[in-house]
Design an enzyme around this catalytic site. Structure first.
Site, PDB file in Angstrom:
ATOM      1  N   ASN A 281      -2.406 -33.927 -12.571  1.00 11.93           N
ATOM      2  CA  ASN A 281      -1.549 -33.377 -11.508  1.00 11.93           C
ATOM      3  C   ASN A 281      -1.785 -31.884 -11.269  1.00 11.93           C
ATOM      4  OD1 ASN A 281      -0.405 -32.474 -13.852  1.00 11.93           O
ATOM      5  ND2 ASN A 281       1.455 -33.701 -13.684  1.00 11.93           N
TER       6      ASN A 281
ATOM      7  N   ARG B  56       6.272 -23.853 -17.799  1.00 12.17           N
ATOM      8  CA  ARG B  56       7.420 -24.346 -18.555  1.00 12.17           C
ATOM      9  C   ARG B  56       8.509 -23.290 -18.524  1.00 12.17           C
ATOM     10  NH1 ARG B  56       5.673 -28.563 -17.688  1.00 12.17           N
ATOM     11  NH2 ARG B  56       4.899 -30.127 -19.136  1.00 12.17           N
TER      12      ARG B  56
ATOM     13  N   GLN C  48      15.618 -29.905 -19.619  1.00 16.40           N
ATOM     14  CA  GLN C  48      15.635 -30.730 -18.407  1.00 16.40           C
ATOM     15  C   GLN C  48      16.291 -32.072 -18.661  1.00 16.40           C
ATOM     16  OE1 GLN C  48      11.627 -28.747 -16.418  1.00 16.40           O
ATOM     17  NE2 GLN C  48      11.659 -30.922 -16.763  1.00 16.40           N
TER      18      GLN C  48
ATOM     19  N   HIS D 262      12.178 -30.174 -11.429  1.00 18.01           N
ATOM     20  CA  HIS D 262      10.781 -30.313 -11.869  1.00 18.01           C
ATOM     21  C   HIS D 262      10.105 -31.473 -11.124  1.00 18.01           C
ATOM     22  CE1 HIS D 262       7.911 -30.478 -15.608  1.00 18.01           C
ATOM     23  NE2 HIS D 262       7.274 -30.331 -14.459  1.00 18.01           N
TER      24      HIS D 262
HETATM   25  P1  NAI Z   1      -5.185 -26.001 -19.263  1.00 17.89           P
HETATM   26  O1  NAI Z   1      -5.196 -26.417 -20.691  1.00 17.89           O
HETATM   27  O2  NAI Z   1      -6.291 -26.438 -18.377  1.00 17.89           O
HETATM   28  O3  NAI Z   1      -5.086 -24.410 -19.170  1.00 17.89           O
HETATM   29  C1  NAI Z   1      -4.156 -23.661 -19.888  1.00 17.89           C
HETATM   30  C2  NAI Z   1      -4.682 -22.240 -20.021  1.00 17.89           C
HETATM   31  O4  NAI Z   1      -3.620 -21.431 -20.556  1.00 17.89           O
HETATM   32  C3  NAI Z   1      -5.867 -22.126 -20.972  1.00 17.89           C
HETATM   33  O5  NAI Z   1      -6.922 -21.427 -20.339  1.00 17.89           O
HETATM   34  C4  NAI Z   1      -5.296 -21.366 -22.149  1.00 17.89           C
HETATM   35  O6  NAI Z   1      -6.251 -20.551 -22.812  1.00 17.89           O
HETATM   36  C5  NAI Z   1      -4.229 -20.537 -21.474  1.00 17.89           C
HETATM   37  N1  NAI Z   1      -3.254 -19.997 -22.426  1.00 17.89           N
HETATM   38  C6  NAI Z   1      -2.703 -20.588 -23.507  1.00 17.89           C
HETATM   39  N2  NAI Z   1      -1.917 -19.725 -24.157  1.00 17.89           N
HETATM   40  C7  NAI Z   1      -1.970 -18.562 -23.480  1.00 17.89           C
HETATM   41  C8  NAI Z   1      -1.393 -17.285 -23.692  1.00 17.89           C
HETATM   42  N3  NAI Z   1      -0.642 -17.021 -24.768  1.00 17.89           N
HETATM   43  N4  NAI Z   1      -1.640 -16.322 -22.784  1.00 17.89           N
HETATM   44  C9  NAI Z   1      -2.446 -16.557 -21.721  1.00 17.89           C
HETATM   45  N5  NAI Z   1      -3.047 -17.741 -21.485  1.00 17.89           N
HETATM   46  C10 NAI Z   1      -2.816 -18.732 -22.363  1.00 17.89           C
HETATM   47  O7  NAI Z   1      -3.778 -26.513 -18.713  1.00 17.89           O
HETATM   48  P2  NAI Z   1      -3.360 -26.807 -17.202  1.00 17.89           P
HETATM   49  O8  NAI Z   1      -3.752 -28.173 -16.818  1.00 17.89           O
HETATM   50  O9  NAI Z   1      -3.796 -25.666 -16.371  1.00 17.89           O
HETATM   51  O10 NAI Z   1      -1.769 -26.810 -17.350  1.00 17.89           O
HETATM   52  C11 NAI Z   1      -1.086 -25.662 -17.823  1.00 17.89           C
HETATM   53  C12 NAI Z   1       0.379 -25.986 -18.027  1.00 17.89           C
HETATM   54  O11 NAI Z   1       1.017 -26.213 -16.775  1.00 17.89           O
HETATM   55  C13 NAI Z   1       0.652 -27.271 -18.817  1.00 17.89           C
HETATM   56  O12 NAI Z   1       0.520 -27.097 -20.195  1.00 17.89           O
HETATM   57  C14 NAI Z   1       2.071 -27.565 -18.411  1.00 17.89           C
HETATM   58  O13 NAI Z   1       2.987 -26.891 -19.242  1.00 17.89           O
HETATM   59  C15 NAI Z   1       2.166 -27.009 -16.986  1.00 17.89           C
HETATM   60  N6  NAI Z   1       2.218 -28.087 -15.982  1.00 17.89           N
HETATM   61  C16 NAI Z   1       3.313 -28.170 -15.161  1.00 17.89           C
HETATM   62  C17 NAI Z   1       3.434 -29.191 -14.250  1.00 17.89           C
HETATM   63  C18 NAI Z   1       4.603 -29.272 -13.320  1.00 17.89           C
HETATM   64  O14 NAI Z   1       4.848 -30.337 -12.755  1.00 17.89           O
HETATM   65  N7  NAI Z   1       5.334 -28.201 -13.107  1.00 17.89           N
HETATM   66  C19 NAI Z   1       2.428 -30.259 -14.171  1.00 17.89           C
HETATM   67  C20 NAI Z   1       1.251 -30.014 -14.988  1.00 17.89           C
HETATM   68  C21 NAI Z   1       1.197 -28.993 -15.895  1.00 17.89           C
END
Ligand code: NAI
Length: 367
Positions: A118, A260, A289, A313
């Site tokens: 997503n 989040r 949530q 959400h």
């Molecule tokens: P991803 O794993 O592709 O990318 C996450 C990035 O965040 C990575 O590059 C990682 O190095 C970075 N990261 C981790 N800790 C960090 C920190 N302390 N400071 C800076 N960067 C940091 O994940 P993706 O697919 O981009 O998703 C990210 C998040 O988005 C998910 O874990 C989820 O919590 C949220 N999400 C929300 C949705 C919604 O419906 N609102 C749906 C899908 C994801």
């Protein structure tokens, strides 16, 4: 034969009418018939809070738990301890922070999610929320729909309305979603695109969007007009935006968080919006949530009555996304049932270790 417990949101009349609402208890990710054929036990519920919930009662002998980030079954250390047979947790979507991942590791429980399912849905929502805030859309819409300011007062909207062109936009986390947001910002001719992440973007990818990495968070915050949060929630990102560093944001900046809720401190954000230090906050994620009726983010406004672009959400649960994460959930489950290897990109923790580099910098990360 195994027992699969599935915690999803209730879709009621909408789910009866719209079968593509696969993430609901009514349509249960399309898994019901398939699991029945295999003589597996399949329990589906939206009742997830507290020791007397159906989730707490049914999890004690479940082998697999499936839940979505939209209505997360919170798998705390205590709940995991009660789940004696639990071997696999599947996130129908992206973001597995609802599981105590360290507790899962202690028990060697696998946690997998449908990576990428997503990310476009969220990136589009981020772009929309940026525009809603920067252009002060809600004040204008309320004049029209609720007859505020006698239904027409252009100056009250325009006093806080800007162009996105020429602004500095930065993402915290430049993974799948963060990078897609940067890509979508390119045509807006922003002044600069920045990112804050401990992982560098591949040189080619950074070049394509002309993004610059800023290594220090306060330095990053002080340069951005728009900050968008796109990193997972883990020990290193809980409360990442807080009372101390929010003051480094430019006066009049905007903060968007679709990652989040708990990454941004609720009270610090409310104070910053209400004082006018930041002009607005928007997103779809909440620290618990469903969000309680008195959550401060429901009713916070900037001194001119705007600046709130919060919704429940749902950004990652468009009908398009539901199809993708339902398919991906089935694939993960079937791989596990048939002893087939999982797609490594879907694994968050496995065999007692973090299988992803995205949940903080750790010594024990396998990937
Ligand atoms: P991803 O794993 O592709 O990318 C996450 C990035 O965040 C990575 O590059 C990682 O190095 C970075 N990261 C981790 N800790 C960090 C920190 N302390 N400071 C800076 N960067 C940091 O994940 P993706 O697919 O981009 O998703 C990210 C998040 O988005 C998910 O874990 C989820 O919590 C949220 N999400 C929300 C949705 C919604 O419906 N609102 C749906 C899908 C994801």
């Amino acid at each position: 034969m195994v027992k699969v417990l599935c915690v999803l949101y209730s879709g009621g009349k909408d789910a009866q009418e719209e079968k593509r609402l696969l993430g609901t208890i009514e349509n249960s990710l399309g898994l019901k018939d398939e699991l029945a054929k295999g003589n597996h036990t399949f329990v589906v519920t939206d009742d997830k809070e507290g020791p007397n919930s159906k989730m707490a009662k049914e999890i004690v002998d479940a082998d697999v738990v499936i839940t979505t980030p939209f209505h997360p079954g919170y798998l705390s250390k205590e709940i995991i301890a009660s789940a004696k047979n639990l071997k696999l947790c599947i996130t129908a979507g992206v973001g597995s922070d609802h599981v105590d991942l360290n507790a899962a590791n202690e028990r060697k429980i696998t946690v997998a999610e449908v990576s990428g399912s997503n990310v476009v849905s969220v990136a589009e929502h981020v772009v929309m929320t940026i525009l809603i805030l920067v252009r002060n859309y809600n004040i204008g819409h309320e004049q029209i729909s609720q007859n505020k300011n006698n239904g027409w007062l252009v100056a009250a909207i325009a006093r806080d309305a800007y162009d996105l062109e020429g602004k500095v936009v930065g993402t915290i986390g430049a993974g799948r979603i963060g990078y897609r947001v940067l890509q979508r910002m390119v045509p807006f001719n922003c002044k600069e695109l920045l990112y804050f992440d401990y992982q560098d973007l591949p040189a080619d990818a950074a070049k394509q969007v002309n993004a610059r990495r800023v290594a220090d968070l306060n330095d990053f915050l002080s340069q951005c007009d728009v900050v968008t949060v796109n990193c997972p929630l883990h020990e290193g990102t809980r409360n990442l935006i807080n009372k101390d560093n929010i003051k480094h944001m430019k006066k009049g900046a905007w903060l968007i968080n679709t990652a989040r809720g708990a990454i941004c401190n609720a009270e610090a954000v409310k104070e910053a919006v209400e004082s006018g230090h930041i002009l607005g906050y928007g997103g779809d994620v909440w620290n618990h949530q469903p969000a309680p009726a008195d959550h401060p983010w429901r009713t916070m406004y900037n001194p001119h009555g705007g600046g709130n672009a919060m919704v429940p959400h749902y950004s990652g649960t468009t009908l398009d996304a539901q199809k993708r994460y339902a398919d991906g959930t089935r694939e993960i489950l079937n791989n596990w049932l048939n002893n087939k290897p999982q797609n490594p990109a879907n694994l968050i923790v496995e065999n007692g270790e973090y299988a992803t580099k995205a949940y903080g910098q750790r010594k024990t990360t396998v990937a």
